[in-house]
Design a protein around this motif. Structure first.
Motif, short mmCIF file in Angstrom:
data_model
loop_
_atom_site.label_atom_id
_atom_site.label_comp_id
_atom_site.label_asym_id
_atom_site.label_seq_id
_atom_site.Cartn_x
_atom_site.Cartn_y
_atom_site.Cartn_z
N THR A 49 12.11 44.42 62.82
CA THR A 49 12.16 43.91 64.19
C THR A 49 13.51 43.29 64.55
O THR A 49 13.77 43.02 65.72
N SER A 52 18.50 46.89 66.09
CA SER A 52 18.83 47.20 67.48
C SER A 52 19.17 48.67 67.59
O SER A 52 19.48 49.34 66.61
N CYS A 54 17.97 52.38 69.88
CA CYS A 54 17.06 53.00 70.85
C CYS A 54 16.16 53.99 70.12
O CYS A 54 16.39 54.32 68.95
N GLN A 70 4.11 54.80 72.53
CA GLN A 70 4.88 53.97 73.46
C GLN A 70 4.08 52.74 73.87
O GLN A 70 4.63 51.63 74.00
N SER A 74 4.87 47.22 71.94
CA SER A 74 4.82 45.76 72.10
C SER A 74 3.97 45.11 71.00
O SER A 74 4.23 43.97 70.61
N ASN A 77 6.18 44.30 68.30
CA ASN A 77 7.36 43.52 68.74
C ASN A 77 8.61 44.37 68.79
O ASN A 77 9.71 43.93 68.41
N ILE A 78 8.46 45.61 69.27
CA ILE A 78 9.59 46.52 69.39
C ILE A 78 9.98 46.61 70.86
O ILE A 78 9.17 47.01 71.70
N GLU A 79 11.21 46.22 71.18
CA GLU A 79 11.67 46.19 72.56
C GLU A 79 12.79 47.19 72.83
O GLU A 79 13.49 47.09 73.83
N GLY A 101 7.73 52.40 80.75
CA GLY A 101 9.01 51.79 80.41
C GLY A 101 10.07 52.68 79.82
O GLY A 101 11.17 52.21 79.52
N ASP A 126 20.44 48.29 75.35
CA ASP A 126 19.99 47.47 74.22
C ASP A 126 21.00 46.38 73.91
O ASP A 126 20.62 45.26 73.57
N ARG A 129 20.49 43.63 76.32
CA ARG A 129 19.28 42.87 75.95
C ARG A 129 19.58 41.91 74.80
O ARG A 129 19.18 40.75 74.82
N ARG A 133 19.33 37.82 74.85
CA ARG A 133 18.47 37.07 73.94
C ARG A 133 19.28 36.07 73.13
O ARG A 133 18.84 34.95 72.89
#
Length: 212
Positions: A49, A52, A54, A70, A74, A77-79, A101, A126, A129, A133
């Motif tokens: 997790t 980083s 895609c 897909q 969540s 915890n994969i964004e 998304g 990414d 993002r 964060r």
């Protein structure tokens, strides 16, 4: 050739080995890190997790489809940004993927440069993002260093109360509020009221102050 980016990885998920190998070769040819998986469950099990990058994922796969995988991102915890690909795509699939998304939906066979461009765009998203964060994490670290009284002063000040009004609210004198405010401002590393408001918004401390 540019140096390989060790910070980000393109995770390719496709049940077709030829497709996986082809995408790995293509993306590595432009100096990208690539990891391939035969199915989404293997990806979920192996994913770190803190990673980083895609995801490039096929829509139709045996077992857990790309669409259903897909939905589960969540839960793990994969964004990461998702690029959906399919040899049998249709409008409904595309709409579903994008609604959930995905940043784009590409039908096979696709132009190599088109995919590369979309992957670079996803990696840039990414990075944005990650920076957001990290910035929020730093703000939270600063906030955690505040005393209880300094936090109270912060919340009252960004609500628009003057030093005297904050003092009245807390039952202390104005000079004490001014001292807490100076300490709080220094700890939060801000130089103006506008920056203080932005910090409060980032922390979610006060609602409805975005227009101040």
């Amino acid at each position: 050739m540019t140096s390989k980016n060790n910070a980000q990885t393109v995770f390719v998920i496709d049940d077709d080995m030829d497709v996986r190998d082809s995408l790995k070769w293509l993306l590595e040819s432009v100096s990208l890190n690539v990891k391939t998986y035969e199915n989404a469950l293997d990806f979920f099990e192996a994913f770190d997790t803190s990673a980083s990058g895609c995801i490039v994922m096929d829509v139709r796969m045996p077992g857990l489809s790309g669409i259903n995988a897909q939905k589960k991102l969540s839960e793990y915890n994969i964004e990461l940004p998702v690029i959906m690909i399919s040899a049998h795509g249709n409008v409904d699939m595309a709409v579903t993927a994008l609604t959930q998304g995905a940043i784009t939906f590409i039908e096979k066979p696709f132009d190599d440069q088109l995919l590369i461009d979309h992957v670079h765009s996803a990696l840039e998203r990414d990075r944005d993002r990650f920076v957001h964060r990290r910035s929020k994490s730093r703000i939270r670290d600063c906030y955690d260093r505040l005393t209880r009284r300094e936090r109270q002063v912060l919340e009252l000040i960004v609500k628009g109360l003057s030093n005297q009004e904050a003092a009245d609210e807390l039952g202390i004198n104005r000079k004490t509020v001014e001292g807490h405010r100076a300490n709080m401002t220094a700890k939060m590393k801000v130089d103006s009221f506008a920056e203080l408001v932005q910090v409060a918004i980032a922390l979610g401390l006060v609602q409805g102050i975005a227009s101040l």
